[in-house]
Enzyme design. Structure first.
Site, PDB file in Angstrom:
ATOM      1  N   LYS A  38      -2.643   5.801  -4.403  1.00 36.35           N
ATOM      2  CA  LYS A  38      -3.754   6.719  -4.126  1.00 36.35           C
ATOM      3  C   LYS A  38      -3.480   8.079  -4.762  1.00 36.35           C
ATOM      4  O   LYS A  38      -2.327   8.505  -4.865  1.00 36.35           O
ATOM      5  CB  LYS A  38      -3.917   6.922  -2.609  1.00 36.35           C
ATOM      6  CG  LYS A  38      -3.841   5.635  -1.804  1.00 36.35           C
ATOM      7  CD  LYS A  38      -4.087   5.863  -0.326  1.00 36.35           C
ATOM      8  CE  LYS A  38      -3.776   4.603   0.479  1.00 36.35           C
ATOM      9  NZ  LYS A  38      -2.355   4.453   0.813  1.00 36.35           N
ATOM     10  N   ASP A  74       0.839  -1.197   0.000  1.00 35.13           N
ATOM     11  CA  ASP A  74       0.000   0.000   0.000  1.00 35.13           C
ATOM     12  C   ASP A  74       0.874   1.246   0.000  1.00 35.13           C
ATOM     13  O   ASP A  74       1.619   1.494   0.951  1.00 35.13           O
ATOM     14  CB  ASP A  74      -0.891   0.007   1.251  1.00 35.13           C
ATOM     15  CG  ASP A  74      -1.848   1.186   1.266  1.00 35.13           C
ATOM     16  OD1 ASP A  74      -2.956   1.041   0.712  1.00 35.13           O
ATOM     17  OD2 ASP A  74      -1.484   2.260   1.797  1.00 35.13           O
ATOM     18  N   TYR A  86       2.939   9.818  -0.436  1.00 31.97           N
ATOM     19  CA  TYR A  86       3.956   9.207   0.437  1.00 31.97           C
ATOM     20  C   TYR A  86       5.371   9.459  -0.081  1.00 31.97           C
ATOM     21  O   TYR A  86       6.338   9.326   0.656  1.00 31.97           O
ATOM     22  CB  TYR A  86       3.742   7.687   0.581  1.00 31.97           C
ATOM     23  CG  TYR A  86       2.459   7.274   1.258  1.00 31.97           C
ATOM     24  CD1 TYR A  86       1.594   8.202   1.833  1.00 31.97           C
ATOM     25  CD2 TYR A  86       2.093   5.932   1.329  1.00 31.97           C
ATOM     26  CE1 TYR A  86       0.409   7.808   2.438  1.00 31.97           C
ATOM     27  CE2 TYR A  86       0.913   5.537   1.940  1.00 31.97           C
ATOM     28  CZ  TYR A  86       0.071   6.479   2.481  1.00 31.97           C
ATOM     29  OH  TYR A  86      -1.101   6.075   3.080  1.00 31.97           O
ATOM     30  N   HIS A 140      -7.577   9.532  -2.264  1.00 26.98           N
ATOM     31  CA  HIS A 140      -6.915   9.408  -0.948  1.00 26.98           C
ATOM     32  C   HIS A 140      -7.756   9.968   0.200  1.00 26.98           C
ATOM     33  O   HIS A 140      -7.761   9.433   1.294  1.00 26.98           O
ATOM     34  CB  HIS A 140      -5.547  10.097  -1.010  1.00 26.98           C
ATOM     35  CG  HIS A 140      -4.594   9.630   0.045  1.00 26.98           C
ATOM     36  ND1 HIS A 140      -3.240   9.631  -0.120  1.00 26.98           N
ATOM     37  CD2 HIS A 140      -4.790   9.139   1.297  1.00 26.98           C
ATOM     38  CE1 HIS A 140      -2.644   9.157   0.964  1.00 26.98           C
ATOM     39  NE2 HIS A 140      -3.578   8.864   1.843  1.00 26.98           N
TER      40      HIS A 140
HETATM   41  N1  LIG Z   1      -5.629   6.324   3.521  1.00 28.10           N
HETATM   42  C1  LIG Z   1      -5.105   7.066   4.475  1.00 28.10           C
HETATM   43  O1  LIG Z   1      -5.465   8.235   4.695  1.00 28.10           O
HETATM   44  C2  LIG Z   1      -4.056   6.454   5.352  1.00 28.10           C
HETATM   45  C3  LIG Z   1      -3.668   7.106   6.542  1.00 28.10           C
HETATM   46  C4  LIG Z   1      -2.711   6.481   7.340  1.00 28.10           C
HETATM   47  C5  LIG Z   1      -2.161   5.258   6.950  1.00 28.10           C
HETATM   48  N2  LIG Z   1      -2.524   4.669   5.780  1.00 28.10           N
HETATM   49  C6  LIG Z   1      -1.940   3.386   5.327  1.00 28.10           C
HETATM   50  O2  LIG Z   1      -2.050   2.435   6.391  1.00 28.10           O
HETATM   51  C7  LIG Z   1      -0.752   1.971   6.738  1.00 28.10           C
HETATM   52  C8  LIG Z   1      -0.700   1.619   8.214  1.00 28.10           C
HETATM   53  O3  LIG Z   1      -0.984   2.740   9.029  1.00 28.10           O
HETATM   54  P1  LIG Z   1       0.179   3.550   9.821  1.00 28.10           P
HETATM   55  O4  LIG Z   1       1.339   3.769   8.954  1.00 28.10           O
HETATM   56  O5  LIG Z   1      -0.516   4.709  10.435  1.00 28.10           O
HETATM   57  O6  LIG Z   1       0.741   2.608  10.908  1.00 28.10           O
HETATM   58  P2  LIG Z   1       0.407   1.312  11.785  1.00 28.10           P
HETATM   59  O7  LIG Z   1       0.408   0.127  10.910  1.00 28.10           O
HETATM   60  O8  LIG Z   1      -0.782   1.571  12.637  1.00 28.10           O
HETATM   61  O9  LIG Z   1       1.726   1.321  12.675  1.00 28.10           O
HETATM   62  C9  LIG Z   1       2.034   2.390  13.558  1.00 28.10           C
HETATM   63  C10 LIG Z   1       3.411   2.235  14.126  1.00 28.10           C
HETATM   64  O10 LIG Z   1       3.476   1.013  14.872  1.00 28.10           O
HETATM   65  C11 LIG Z   1       4.802   0.524  14.838  1.00 28.10           C
HETATM   66  N3  LIG Z   1       4.743  -0.934  14.794  1.00 28.10           N
HETATM   67  C12 LIG Z   1       4.514  -1.738  13.723  1.00 28.10           C
HETATM   68  N4  LIG Z   1       4.496  -3.030  14.087  1.00 28.10           N
HETATM   69  C13 LIG Z   1       4.726  -3.056  15.423  1.00 28.10           C
HETATM   70  C14 LIG Z   1       4.827  -4.092  16.365  1.00 28.10           C
HETATM   71  N5  LIG Z   1       4.688  -5.376  16.012  1.00 28.10           N
HETATM   72  N6  LIG Z   1       5.063  -3.755  17.660  1.00 28.10           N
HETATM   73  C15 LIG Z   1       5.199  -2.469  18.021  1.00 28.10           C
HETATM   74  N7  LIG Z   1       5.115  -1.427  17.173  1.00 28.10           N
HETATM   75  C16 LIG Z   1       4.880  -1.721  15.872  1.00 28.10           C
HETATM   76  C17 LIG Z   1       5.449   1.073  13.615  1.00 28.10           C
HETATM   77  O11 LIG Z   1       6.705   1.614  13.953  1.00 28.10           O
HETATM   78  P3  LIG Z   1       8.074   0.973  13.331  1.00 28.10           P
HETATM   79  O12 LIG Z   1       8.038   1.316  11.873  1.00 28.10           O
HETATM   80  O13 LIG Z   1       9.160   1.669  14.093  1.00 28.10           O
HETATM   81  O14 LIG Z   1       8.025  -0.517  13.588  1.00 28.10           O
HETATM   82  C18 LIG Z   1       4.506   2.141  13.078  1.00 28.10           C
HETATM   83  O15 LIG Z   1       5.130   3.364  12.913  1.00 28.10           O
HETATM   84  C19 LIG Z   1       0.148   3.137   6.318  1.00 28.10           C
HETATM   85  O16 LIG Z   1       1.502   2.768   6.288  1.00 28.10           O
HETATM   86  C20 LIG Z   1      -0.460   3.494   4.995  1.00 28.10           C
HETATM   87  O17 LIG Z   1      -0.047   2.575   4.002  1.00 28.10           O
HETATM   88  C21 LIG Z   1      -3.480   5.238   4.979  1.00 28.10           C
END
Ligand SMILES: NC(=O)c1ccc[n+]([C@@H]2O[C@H](COP(=O)([O-])OP(=O)(O)OC[C@H]3O[C@@H](n4cnc5c(N)ncnc54)[C@H](OP(=O)(O)O)[C@@H]3O)[C@@H](O)[C@H]2O)c1
Length: 264
Positions: free
Chosen positions: A82, A52, A57, A113
């Protein structure tokens, strides 16, 4: 550790356009430069088959490079990007640029997006349908839309988005939102599942400790059992692997109900 040690989830969902999306994907927001190449490569190596990314990004080139260098056949990886609504009017150029950066001739899913204002959403949605019909993307969808916005674009074109990507986790669970999507035939894709206090929530931590799993694995598993797409992000290779190692256990109906209850 080898990949044989991981128990990946095999679940997929068939979208309205007929494509199959793996419920587990790899999120790449806020991963830039060499980190983005390394993290995407680690995800593909671990067995993720769904990536994704997004124009905003700024990492499509790195995601594309990792995919190209991975040796994983293109047709085995589901790629989402997106388009920001600010690019309305030049959305086709935006998609072509994404494809160039990703080194692909089509993506599997292209999303608006976030909502634009006024007629932007319906104008964009019409252009999205044209891009899909031209073969530049297999599926089209939206992100951060509510039910009224889903209806607006559907009524304007007779075609509903295949998917809506929204912020989602046990702490945000809402049966009405699930029903709104089901009733419209729109798949629910969650993002930021590991943010907002989920990882150290005492109820989630208790379930994780009892099952000898991590809180992240419990949260990801909860999505899978709801047939919700989940796209955890990490730059850490061990966490990338661990987040995918969710095929070998199941949450009981009671634990699912408890987790759902955190959202009310
Ligand atoms: N459509 C939209 O508006 C939108 C908005 C936000 C996100 N997204 C998409 O959704 C994806 C996921 O959301 P997100 O990036 O907000 O993050 P997330 O998947 O909720 O992760 C948040 C943080 O958790 C940490 N993490 C990951 N695995 C872990 C584990 N096993 N234990 C402890 N900490 C952990 C990561 O840090 P580390 O990297 O340091 O491990 C990461 O920065 C994004 O990357 C993006 O592709 C879309």
């Amino acid at each position: 550790m080898t990949n044989d040690a991981l128990q990946l989830p095999g679940q997929t969902l068939t979208l309205s356009g007929g494509s199959t999306i793996p419920l587990l994907g790899f999120g790449t927001w806020q991963i830039k430069g060499d980190d983005a190449v390394r993290a995407t490569a680690a995800a593909l190596e671990a067995g993720y088959r769904h990536l994704d990314t997004a124009t905003v990004y700024g990492n499509e080139a790195e995601v594309g490079r990792a995919l190209a260098e991975s040796g994983v056949p293109r047709d085995q990886v589901f790629v989402t990007t997106k388009c920001p609504p600010d690019n309305a009017g030049k959305e086709l150029d935006t998609l072509k640029k994404s494809l160039e950066l990703l080194q692909l001739d089509h993506v599997d899913l292209w999303l608006i997006h976030w909502p634009g204002s006024g007629s932007v959403n319906t104008d964009l949605w019409k252009a999205f349908i044209e891009a899909r019909d031209a073969g530049l993307t297999k599926e089209i969808g939206v992100s951060n839309f509510d039910a009224a916005l889903l209806d607006e674009v559907t009524q304007a074109t007779g075609e509903a988005p295949a998917i809506n990507q929204i912020r989602w986790s046990p702490l945000l669970f809402d049966a009405q939102t699930v029903g709104d999507h089901r009733d419209r035939g729109v798949a629910l894709e969650g993002y930021s599942a590991l943010r907002g206090g989920t990882l150290d929530h005492p109820v989630i931590v208790e379930i994780a400790e009892r099952l000898d799993r991590t809180p992240a694995q419990v949260i990801i598993r909860w999505h899978l059992q709801h047939e919700t797409v989940v796209i955890p992000k990490s730059v850490n290779a061990d966490r990338i692997r661990s987040n995918a190692d969710v095929g070998g256990f199941e949450l009981s109906a009671e634990d699912m109900t408890t987790l759902d209850g955190l959202g009310s």
